[in-house]
Design an enzyme around this catalytic site. Structure first.
Site, PDB file in Angstrom:
ATOM      1  N   SER A 133     -53.944 -23.911 -31.461  1.00  0.00           N
ATOM      2  CA  SER A 133     -54.214 -22.816 -30.530  1.00  0.00           C
ATOM      3  C   SER A 133     -53.070 -21.823 -30.422  1.00  0.00           C
ATOM      4  O   SER A 133     -53.297 -20.619 -30.266  1.00  0.00           O
ATOM      5  CB  SER A 133     -54.538 -23.375 -29.145  1.00  0.00           C
ATOM      6  OG  SER A 133     -55.625 -24.254 -29.196  1.00  0.00           O
ATOM      7  N   HIS A 185     -50.780 -21.824 -25.098  1.00  0.00           N
ATOM      8  CA  HIS A 185     -51.479 -20.590 -25.448  1.00  0.00           C
ATOM      9  C   HIS A 185     -50.631 -19.365 -25.102  1.00  0.00           C
ATOM     10  O   HIS A 185     -50.576 -18.395 -25.869  1.00  0.00           O
ATOM     11  CB  HIS A 185     -52.817 -20.523 -24.715  1.00  0.00           C
ATOM     12  CG  HIS A 185     -53.765 -21.615 -25.102  1.00  0.00           C
ATOM     13  ND1 HIS A 185     -54.917 -21.903 -24.390  1.00  0.00           N
ATOM     14  CD2 HIS A 185     -53.737 -22.496 -26.137  1.00  0.00           C
ATOM     15  CE1 HIS A 185     -55.548 -22.910 -24.971  1.00  0.00           C
ATOM     16  NE2 HIS A 185     -54.862 -23.282 -26.028  1.00  0.00           N
TER      17      HIS A 185
END
Length: 269
Positions: A133, A185
């Site tokens: 991610s 993230h």
């Protein structure tokens, strides 16, 4: 009717290879019943010298849904390889994928260090991150700056304006998937902006190969040092100055003494 998949594979060779690699690693993890704690990245393992986890955590996925979501987004972001006219292209993609993997992983550990050391939030000491991610969010951010008119397609049904995709996806995943790593993230987004604004620049084939070489050296050294894998050709032994680690390659008797700080711990920030 869309064009054959083969054309996209040819135009996105690096993306295709990474998607294949992550899928094969996921299959191996399932077959060997490997847990996320064995390959994931956490503050505790980082300070113990498990630097190899920065790499293994990025390319490992435990859940098939996690793998499908990340690879679907990555496949859409592979358009970067087709934008040579904007100074991007396959070489750019490969060069800065290395940067995103290493820098986003290091930044996550830096954030944990700050939260634990300054704010005394011990929860982040053992939080384990796993998945691609960070890199996906990094490429979302780079593309949102370089080509803001692009769209991010997920699963072939959901399309998001790329200019808002990084923060939309950050909020969306945090709400829908409570266990999603917000800091992971966010680190990808921050490194992505640093790359797209030229704060991290100058990557070419020479520096990419050099960086890859050091990644391999640190990867192997830390695997051996942490006891995670025993390389029979490599021994780590003490020298006259105990603060400096040394390497000995079994078979030729050569010993290499490092001229740097010891690698038994890490100080980030």
């Amino acid at each position: 009717m869309g064009r054959p998949l083969l054309y996209d594979i040819i135009e996105k060779p690096a993306t295709s290879c990474i998607v294949t690699l992550c899928s094969l690693i996921w299959f191996l993890i399932q077959k060997k019943s490997i847990g996320y704690s064995q390959v994931g990245l956490s503050y505790e393992t980082a300070i113990q010298g498990h630097y190899w986890r920065i790499i293994t955590s990025a390319f490992s996925h435990i859940s098939v849904l996690h793998l499908v979501f990340n690879m679907s987004a990555l496949w859409s972001l592979g358009v970067v390889e087709q934008l040579k006219h904007l100074g991007l292209g396959t070489a750019y993609y490969l060069h800065y994928t290395l940067v995103l993997v290493v820098f986003s992983g290091a930044l996550v550990i830096g954030m944990y260090h700050l939260l634990i050391g300054r704010f005394k939030i011990e929860y982040f000491r053992r939080v384990t991150a796993v998945g691609y991610s960070c890199v996906v969010f990094g490429w979302m951010t780079i593309l949102s700056v370089k080509q803001p008119s692009s769209k991010l397609d997920l699963f072939g049904v959901l399309s998001l304006p790329i200019s808002f995709a990084p923060f939309e996806s950050l909020i969306f995943t945090s709400i829908i998937v409570p266990q999603a790593s917000f800091l992971g993230h966010l680190s990808g987004i921050l490194v992505g902006y640093a790359v797209s604004w030229g704060l991290i620049g100058g990557m070419n084939s020479y520096w990419a190969v050099t960086m890859l070489g050091w990644i391999v050296v640190v990867f192997v050294f830390s695997l051996k040092k942490s006891g995670a894998y025993d390389f029979s050709f490599l021994e780590i032994e003490s020298v006259s100055d105990a603060s400096l680690p040394s390497l000995r390659f079994v078979g030729n008797g050569r010993t290499l003494q490092a001229s740097a700080v010891p690698l038994s711990g890490v100080e980030v920030l």
